[in-house]
Design an enzyme around this catalytic site. Sequence first.
Site, PDB file in Angstrom:
ATOM      1  N   CYS A 160       2.013 -11.736  -4.628  1.00  0.00           N
ATOM      2  CA  CYS A 160       1.843 -10.550  -5.473  1.00  0.00           C
ATOM      3  C   CYS A 160       2.728 -10.650  -6.730  1.00  0.00           C
ATOM      4  O   CYS A 160       3.900 -11.027  -6.647  1.00  0.00           O
ATOM      5  CB  CYS A 160       2.199  -9.302  -4.676  1.00  0.00           C
ATOM      6  N   CYS A 216       8.521  -5.250  -6.382  1.00  0.00           N
ATOM      7  CA  CYS A 216       9.056  -4.254  -5.437  1.00  0.00           C
ATOM      8  C   CYS A 216      10.185  -4.904  -4.612  1.00  0.00           C
ATOM      9  O   CYS A 216       9.940  -5.882  -3.883  1.00  0.00           O
ATOM     10  CB  CYS A 216       7.934  -3.755  -4.531  1.00  0.00           C
ATOM     11  N   CYS A 270       9.836  -5.923  -0.871  1.00  0.00           N
ATOM     12  CA  CYS A 270       8.599  -6.511  -0.353  1.00  0.00           C
ATOM     13  C   CYS A 270       8.619  -8.033  -0.220  1.00  0.00           C
ATOM     14  O   CYS A 270       8.804  -8.766  -1.196  1.00  0.00           O
ATOM     15  CB  CYS A 270       7.422  -6.088  -1.227  1.00  0.00           C
ATOM     16  N   CYS A 276      -6.665   0.025   8.890  1.00  0.00           N
ATOM     17  CA  CYS A 276      -6.198   0.034   7.504  1.00  0.00           C
ATOM     18  C   CYS A 276      -6.072  -1.402   6.977  1.00  0.00           C
ATOM     19  O   CYS A 276      -5.368  -2.225   7.563  1.00  0.00           O
ATOM     20  CB  CYS A 276      -4.841   0.743   7.438  1.00  0.00           C
ATOM     21  N   CYS A 324      -9.288   2.889   6.205  1.00  0.00           N
ATOM     22  CA  CYS A 324      -8.243   3.105   5.203  1.00  0.00           C
ATOM     23  C   CYS A 324      -8.025   1.770   4.490  1.00  0.00           C
ATOM     24  O   CYS A 324      -8.212   0.710   5.094  1.00  0.00           O
ATOM     25  CB  CYS A 324      -6.955   3.554   5.889  1.00  0.00           C
ATOM     26  N   CYS A 349      -3.444   8.967   1.758  1.00  0.00           N
ATOM     27  CA  CYS A 349      -2.366   8.538   2.645  1.00  0.00           C
ATOM     28  C   CYS A 349      -1.238   8.128   1.708  1.00  0.00           C
ATOM     29  O   CYS A 349      -1.365   7.137   0.981  1.00  0.00           O
ATOM     30  CB  CYS A 349      -2.837   7.366   3.501  1.00  0.00           C
ATOM     31  N   ARG A 407       3.407   9.785   9.841  1.00  0.00           N
ATOM     32  CA  ARG A 407       3.337   8.518  10.591  1.00  0.00           C
ATOM     33  C   ARG A 407       4.657   7.758  10.600  1.00  0.00           C
ATOM     34  O   ARG A 407       5.234   7.480   9.545  1.00  0.00           O
ATOM     35  CB  ARG A 407       2.240   7.621  10.005  1.00  0.00           C
TER      36      ARG A 407
HETATM   37  N1  SAM Z   1       0.164  -3.845  -2.675  1.00  0.00           N
HETATM   38  C1  SAM Z   1      -0.174  -2.521  -2.353  1.00  0.00           C
HETATM   39  C2  SAM Z   1       0.810  -1.512  -2.888  1.00  0.00           C
HETATM   40  O1  SAM Z   1       1.981  -1.841  -3.051  1.00  0.00           O
HETATM   41  O2  SAM Z   1       0.411  -0.377  -3.117  1.00  0.00           O
HETATM   42  C3  SAM Z   1      -0.410  -2.281  -0.892  1.00  0.00           C
HETATM   43  C4  SAM Z   1       0.469  -2.939   0.154  1.00  0.00           C
HETATM   44  S1  SAM Z   1       2.185  -2.495   0.141  1.00  0.00           S
HETATM   45  C5  SAM Z   1       2.854  -3.748   1.175  1.00  0.00           C
HETATM   46  C6  SAM Z   1       2.234  -0.992   1.077  1.00  0.00           C
HETATM   47  C7  SAM Z   1       3.551  -0.354   1.345  1.00  0.00           C
HETATM   48  O3  SAM Z   1       4.256  -1.064   2.353  1.00  0.00           O
HETATM   49  C8  SAM Z   1       4.548  -0.215   0.246  1.00  0.00           C
HETATM   50  O4  SAM Z   1       4.253   0.814  -0.649  1.00  0.00           O
HETATM   51  C9  SAM Z   1       5.819   0.096   1.025  1.00  0.00           C
HETATM   52  O5  SAM Z   1       5.954   1.491   1.239  1.00  0.00           O
HETATM   53  C10 SAM Z   1       5.582  -0.598   2.366  1.00  0.00           C
HETATM   54  N2  SAM Z   1       6.500  -1.725   2.562  1.00  0.00           N
HETATM   55  C11 SAM Z   1       6.414  -2.953   2.004  1.00  0.00           C
HETATM   56  N3  SAM Z   1       7.449  -3.729   2.380  1.00  0.00           N
HETATM   57  C12 SAM Z   1       8.224  -2.978   3.197  1.00  0.00           C
HETATM   58  C13 SAM Z   1       9.449  -3.223   3.895  1.00  0.00           C
HETATM   59  N4  SAM Z   1      10.091  -4.374   3.821  1.00  0.00           N
HETATM   60  N5  SAM Z   1       9.955  -2.220   4.644  1.00  0.00           N
HETATM   61  C14 SAM Z   1       9.316  -1.036   4.732  1.00  0.00           C
HETATM   62  N6  SAM Z   1       8.160  -0.751   4.091  1.00  0.00           N
HETATM   63  C15 SAM Z   1       7.616  -1.703   3.327  1.00  0.00           C
HETATM   64  C1  DTB Z   2       2.688   1.983   4.677  1.00  0.00           C
HETATM   65  O1  DTB Z   2       3.231   3.000   4.202  1.00  0.00           O
HETATM   66  N1  DTB Z   2       3.292   1.107   5.479  1.00  0.00           N
HETATM   67  C2  DTB Z   2       2.411   0.031   5.825  1.00  0.00           C
HETATM   68  C3  DTB Z   2       1.062   0.468   5.184  1.00  0.00           C
HETATM   69  N2  DTB Z   2       1.433   1.644   4.463  1.00  0.00           N
HETATM   70  C4  DTB Z   2       0.279  -0.479   4.408  1.00  0.00           C
HETATM   71  C5  DTB Z   2       2.924  -1.309   5.416  1.00  0.00           C
HETATM   72  C6  DTB Z   2       4.291  -1.624   5.978  1.00  0.00           C
HETATM   73  C7  DTB Z   2       4.661  -2.992   5.547  1.00  0.00           C
HETATM   74  C8  DTB Z   2       5.950  -3.446   6.121  1.00  0.00           C
HETATM   75  C9  DTB Z   2       6.323  -4.826   5.661  1.00  0.00           C
HETATM   76  C10 DTB Z   2       5.358  -5.901   6.033  1.00  0.00           C
HETATM   77  O2  DTB Z   2       4.903  -5.963   7.201  1.00  0.00           O
HETATM   78  O3  DTB Z   2       5.033  -6.733   5.170  1.00  0.00           O
HETATM   79 FE1  SF4 Z   3       2.939  -6.260  -4.269  1.00  0.00          FE
HETATM   80 FE2  SF4 Z   3       4.453  -5.795  -2.166  1.00  0.00          FE
HETATM   81 FE3  SF4 Z   3       4.736  -4.293  -4.334  1.00  0.00          FE
HETATM   82 FE4  SF4 Z   3       2.482  -4.052  -2.837  1.00  0.00          FE
HETATM   83  S1  SF4 Z   3       4.577  -3.548  -2.208  1.00  0.00           S
HETATM   84  S2  SF4 Z   3       2.623  -4.186  -5.072  1.00  0.00           S
HETATM   85  S3  SF4 Z   3       2.271  -6.182  -2.129  1.00  0.00           S
HETATM   86  S4  SF4 Z   3       5.156  -6.507  -4.189  1.00  0.00           S
END
Ligand code: SAM
Ligand code: DTB
Ligand code: SF4
Length: 345
Positions: free
Chosen positions: A76, A80, A83, A120, A151, A211, A283
């Site tokens: 990506c 973030c 992430c 989802c 979702c 959501c 959730r």
């Molecule tokens: N790329 C899309 C976005 O960012 O909207 C969708 C997938 S993104 C991984 C969805 C959500 O996962 C993020 O908004 C964040 O709240 C959660 N998330 C990602 N990495 C995480 C982590 N290490 N711990 C907890 N939540 C995480």
């Molecule tokens: C959300 O709020 N949490 C989920 C879902 N929406 C997509 C994702 C959590 C991701 C946690 C880190 C990972 O597994 O990569």
């Molecule tokens: Fe990309 Fe992760 Fe940010 Fe979603 S949360 S936009 S997958 S860097």
Amino acid sequence: MLDSQTVEKPLTLMKSQADLRKEVDASGVWSVAQIEALFALPFNELMLKAQETHKTYFPEGDVELATLLSIKTGGCPEDCSYCPQAARYDTDVKAEKLMGLEEVLEAAKAAKAAGSNRFCMGAAWREPKDRDIEKVTAMIKGVKALGLETCATLGMLEADQAQALQEAGLDFYNHNLDTSEDFYRSVISTRGYQDRLDTISNVRAAGMSVCCGGIVGMGESREQRAAFLTQLANLSPYPESVPINHLVPVAGTPLAEQKPLDPLEFVRTIAVARITMPKARVRLSAGRQELGRAVQAMCFLAGANSIFYGEQLLTTGNPEAEQDRALLAELGLKTKKSSKAEVLI
Ligand code: SAM
Ligand code: DTB
Ligand code: SF4
């Protein structure tokens, strides 16, 4: 699906609930100070208010099961800080191509067989391209035909993309505000808070349920947690689903060394979400493996009524399904019956 939030409040509204509603001003808008005051209540009082709200709006007290599948992993372009899928961080996640339709449908069948209510599909995109939308709509149609709620979480959406997803049968779109507006700037620089709000508004305008939640434990202050919940609760209407993620610190990301949030503060966050968004499914999302059974039990007591269910989140682990079924059984918590499945029977 939940009723519209404009319907009358239940007649059985308890006195303390009525008092609680008075805390929101005449326009129905929460202030950060009001939400901070909820956080600051004596723990037992906060839990009691949360339970009263939960009992009033969810008399069945069931727990919804949502299964996640990463349909496009890693690579990506966003930054973030939490992430593992951001290409710029050196993590164990390897970039993959968008999954094929059959593989997605196999995973959805397995989720349904395990008793899940919702499926989802998540993609590590900043935003989908129109050709991605075509492929994802085929997945949505296939998953919906299995009788599951659908979702997707694909990043930022334009209005016409949201419309196309809705027409394919998408029930919910997940797009998180993640944190308060001021803390957001120290977590993500490649897109702004307003971009997130715009996507949420495109999802609403297309007629899908929202959501939307975020992550706690990223080093934000309590005031910033309160400001984050204020943003969510003041969305009009507030989201139908509110995922509260506990940060999973992943090696290679800037937040890898972040100290965990006090578990009782996590429980308070769940309780405040329940009180301020009484009809939402709140959730327990990422981070449940680290919370342990006792803290999760307190979260259910505080009004959490949905979990991510299945061994894998997107790239990180989640409790075994068997372990979750055992925990829910031990707590005497029923799982939500799938409305779609009931229709099919
Ligand atoms: N790329 C899309 C976005 O960012 O909207 C969708 C997938 S993104 C991984 C969805 C959500 O996962 C993020 O908004 C964040 O709240 C959660 N998330 C990602 N990495 C995480 C982590 N290490 N711990 C907890 N939540 C995480
Ligand atoms: C959300 O709020 N949490 C989920 C879902 N929406 C997509 C994702 C959590 C991701 C946690 C880190 C990972 O597994 O990569
Ligand atoms: Fe990309 Fe992760 Fe940010 Fe979603 S949360 S936009 S997958 S860097």
